[in-house]
Each structure stands twice: as C-alpha cells, then as structure tokens.
Design a protein around this motif. Structure first.
Motif, PDB file in Angstrom:
ATOM      1  N   VAL A   8       0.816  -1.221   0.000  1.00 34.55           N
ATOM      2  CA  VAL A   8       0.000   0.000   0.000  1.00 34.55           C
ATOM      3  C   VAL A   8       0.843   1.262   0.000  1.00 34.55           C
ATOM      4  O   VAL A   8       0.309   2.355  -0.155  1.00 34.55           O
ATOM      5  N   LYS A   9       2.141   1.117   0.149  1.00 28.25           N
ATOM      6  CA  LYS A   9       3.014   2.287   0.063  1.00 28.25           C
ATOM      7  C   LYS A   9       3.076   2.833  -1.357  1.00 28.25           C
ATOM      8  O   LYS A   9       3.386   4.008  -1.571  1.00 28.25           O
ATOM      9  N   THR A  10       2.758   1.973  -2.318  1.00 31.19           N
ATOM     10  CA  THR A  10       2.982   2.317  -3.725  1.00 31.19           C
ATOM     11  C   THR A  10       1.799   2.982  -4.414  1.00 31.19           C
ATOM     12  O   THR A  10       1.891   3.306  -5.606  1.00 31.19           O
ATOM     13  N   GLY A  11       0.678   3.157  -3.733  1.00 29.94           N
ATOM     14  CA  GLY A  11      -0.438   3.837  -4.380  1.00 29.94           C
ATOM     15  C   GLY A  11      -1.793   3.445  -3.851  1.00 29.94           C
ATOM     16  O   GLY A  11      -1.915   2.728  -2.850  1.00 29.94           O
ATOM     17  N   PHE A  12      -2.844   3.913  -4.562  1.00 31.43           N
ATOM     18  CA  PHE A  12      -4.221   3.722  -4.108  1.00 31.43           C
ATOM     19  C   PHE A  12      -5.122   3.111  -5.176  1.00 31.43           C
ATOM     20  O   PHE A  12      -6.299   2.868  -4.910  1.00 31.43           O
ATOM     21  N   ASN A  13      -4.572   2.893  -6.364  1.00 26.09           N
ATOM     22  CA  ASN A  13      -5.391   2.207  -7.372  1.00 26.09           C
ATOM     23  C   ASN A  13      -5.602   0.761  -6.934  1.00 26.09           C
ATOM     24  O   ASN A  13      -4.872   0.243  -6.077  1.00 26.09           O
TER      25      ASN A  13
END
Length: 429
Positions: free
Chosen positions: A45-50
């Motif tokens: 989840v550190k890498t984004g919200f898509n």
C-alpha cells in the motif's frame, strides 16, 4: 502455631506459582505467516491507491477495504484527499462514482467508460458501474474508517462545494432510497449479477444498466447499505432519528424476502422484471459466499446461522476443489449464462476464489466468537500470498493466481483479519 501454618501456606503458594508452567501459546500466536503477510501488505500500500497493477483508477469499493491499512503508511491528509475526490465528483442526485482517474489518462483511455466530470474537481474524471449499488455504501464505510483511524472528526464539517461532507454522506444514502429503492419489498435493487459482482449477464461487458437489464434485489447490496447506515449514525448521531427506522426496516425486509429459512441460506435474487436465466436453472441451488459474509458483518444472522453458513461454505470448497472459502459462489452459473466471456464457470466472479471476500468472512467469524474456525479458514489465504509472492485479485478453482498481482483490496482485508489475531495475542500477554 497459627503463624507457622500461615507461613507454610504462603510459602507453598509461592512455590506453586514459581513452578507452575506458563500456558502454552495457541498455534496462531506462533504462526509466522501472519506477520509475514502483514509486512507484505504494508509494503504494497506504500505504492499507491489504485486497485492494483491491472487498474488505473482508485475505486471506492476497493479503497474502502484497504484505507485502514493505508493509514499505517500514509498521512491522514493523503487519505482524506482521495475521499474528497469522490465527494467532488458526486452526482446531482447524490450518487457516488465507482472510481476516479487523472483527466489526461481518462482522455487517453480505451477502456470504454463514460467518464464523469465536475467543476469541483479539476484533476480527475470519474466513472460509475451502474449495474451495482454499493458505491454510496462503500464511501460511507470508508469515511467512518478514516475518521476512526485519524481522529479527524473535523472532516465531516468541511465544505465541498455548497455541502459539508456530513451532508454529502447523508445525500448519498438518500440517493439509494430515492433511486434504488423498491417499495414493494422495502429493499434496494441493482442489476442481476453474480453475488457481489459488477457484471450483468445481458451484455458483452456488462457494467452499465441497459434496456435489457433484469433488475433484482440481492443480499450483498442490502447488507452493504445496512453497514453504511450503522456507520453514518455513528459519524452523525443527529441523523439517527431519520435513519434508524429505515435501517430496522431494511434488516427486517432482508430476512423476510431474501433468507431461505428451510435451506438456511440467502436466495440469489428477488427479480423485479423477470430473470435473465432459463427456467431450467434452479438458481436457488447456488450459494453466495460473499454476500453471506457481508450479511454477517451487518449483524443479520444469529450465531447458529453463522455456524451453518460456515459449514455450507466449507462443504462447497470440498465439492468444488477450491482453495478457500473465498469461493464466490457454488455451484457456478452454467457456461453461457453471461455474455461476458470472462464469466465462465469458475471464472472471475462466477466461482472465482476471492480472498477479498473470504477474509471478510474470517473477520466476521472471529468477531462472532468463532476464533479457531476463523484461523483455520485464514491459513490457506495466507499461504498463497507467500507461495505466489503477491496479493492476487482472484484464484482459479485449482488455486492458481489470476488478475492483478498487487490487489490492494486483498491486502487490506487480510491485514484487518491479522490485526484481530494480533490484538488477541496482546490481551493474552
């Protein structure tokens, strides 16, 4: 003599305490897979919200299931900004979009969505799968989770356009009552889909209501609505007088019209304009795993009914050969039931195995006192994350990963389940 006896007794007690063995830890307290998967979930989840690497959009039904996890690695302001986009794109009738994407990417997209724009939101375009009826409920639930983890109650008073966030939440619930409510049954409706899915049978893609759509009432939409109403009343206590009677009526009508007492299961659909399936299909033989899990979360079933539901799910897993109780439904709809080619038997939402819902059932079991049963059903879900080195969108009937390999919804619901066991561990320590 009396003092001597007391001294001996006290000494004996100390000796007993010193030599008494410490209670053995339960197996799930020593299971390293929980901490391994939790760490992997935090990384993803550190890498984004898509939703995952197969999607460009931020979807509210997905974001709702990993916003608590995201709060561990992102600032509250970032989480709030995402939620605000959904309110900025809110329709004039109160409806909530499914997801949003940068406007430039929307212009370049070849997916086929009819993009939605709003002057309040200059950076993003939205889209809405109109066959489903869970977007509004998902947003209310997501806001409640955000406020809970951040303590930011002031967000509810922030104005977006001419309305506060609190007013917009209320407006979203009113949309369902004004535009998706069937007075005859006293329940909300959507298109016919497979359990919690967002694909209707009558179209090659199947994400938009059309003249051919068969409208239906199902357990998933109504259970999500009930959870949303509970969360709305927690967020805005002043609205309880308005929504509690509606909440009680929806709960009662759900059990009246959708619960099959004889077979101890929810029926798939109550049809409002006929069924899209042939008469030869006995649809009530199909058991909906996902909708049942969400119904338990909505507090619709007794402990006895929960146990029967779990037993049926486990039996379905054995009969199908699936990897977990995330099995969407069983038996599947026959080949050709959906025009969308991905909806073949045991494909996608027609019997695909989704941890995204299976782990919700695990949490529901735990919270209703079935702790050991919850752990047993969680184990295969944890194992395949480790075996496949990722959080996959869904799994085939023979447990092979499919779809996005960074599916944050799966990471979110697994994280939520793991946290329950960790909190229990801390209590016992």
């Amino acid at each position: 003599m009396k003092n001597t006896i007391l001294t001996l007794t006290f000494s004996s007690l100390l000796l007993s305490c010193a030599t008494k063995e410490k209670p053995e830890k339960s197996i799930y307290q020593t299971d390293s897979t929980l901490s391994i998967v939790k760490a992997k979930a935090l990384e993803i989840v550190k890498t984004g919200f898509n939703a995952g690497d197969g999607y460009g959009e931020v979807w509210i039904r997905d974001y709702n299931t990993f916003i608590t996890l995201s709060a561990e690695v992102h600032k509250p302001e970032t989480l709030k900004e995402n939620l605000s986009v959904f309110f900025k794109l809110q329709g004039e009738d109160g409806n909530i979009v499914d997801g949003f994407i940068p406007i430039q990417k929307a212009k370049e997209s070849k997916v086929g969505y009819e993009y939605i724009y709003n002057d309040l939101e200059p950076k993003y375009a939205g889209h809405k799968n109109t066959v489903e009826t869970d977007q509004e409920s998902s947003l209310v639930q997501a806001v409640e989770k955000y406020v809970k983890v951040s303590g930011d109650t002031a967000f509810l008073s922030e104005k977006i356009g001419s309305k506060t966030v609190a007013q917009r939440l209320d407006w979203a619930m009113e949309f369902l009552m004004n535009h998706r409510y069937d007075k005859k049954h006293g329940l909300i409706w959507g298109a016919t889909t497979a359990d919690w899915g967002d694909v209707q049978p009558e179209h090659d893609w199947g994400v938009y209501l059309t003249k051919d759509t068969h409208l239906a009432i199902d357990i998933y939409d109504n259970a999500m609505f009930l959870i949303a109403l509970d969360k709305l009343m927690e967020l805005i206590p002043a609205k309880k007088a308005k929504w509690q009677p509606i909440r009680d009526a929806i709960a009662k009508n759900t059990m009246t019209h959708l619960w099959d007492e004889k077979n101890q299961k929810f029926i798939p659909h109550v049809y409002l304009n006929g069924s899209p399936f042939p008469d030869s299909l006995n649809e009530n033989e199909i058991y909906y795993h996902g909708g049942t899990a969400v119904a338990i979360e909505a507090n619709l079933l007794s402990k006895e009914q929960i146990k029967v539901s779990l037993d049926k799910m486990i039996d379905n897993v054995k009969k199908s050969g699936a990897g977990s109780i995330g099995l969407t439904l069983y038996p599947t709809y026959p080949a050709g039931s959906f025009k969308n080619k991905g909806m073949y038997p045991y494909g996608y939402q027609n019997g695909g195995d989704w941890t995204w819902f299976g782990a919700r059932m695990v949490s529901a079991l735990y919270q209703n006192g079935f702790k050991n049963e919850a752990y047993e059903q969680l184990k295969p879900m944890l194992k395949r994350v480790i075996d496949n080195k990722g959080f996959y969108e869904w799994y085939t009937v023979d447990n092979k990963p499919k779809g996005s390999g960074t599916f944050r919804g799966e990471a979110g619901v697994l994280y939520d389940a793991i946290i329950l066991f960790e909190k229990d561990d801390l209590k016992e320590k």
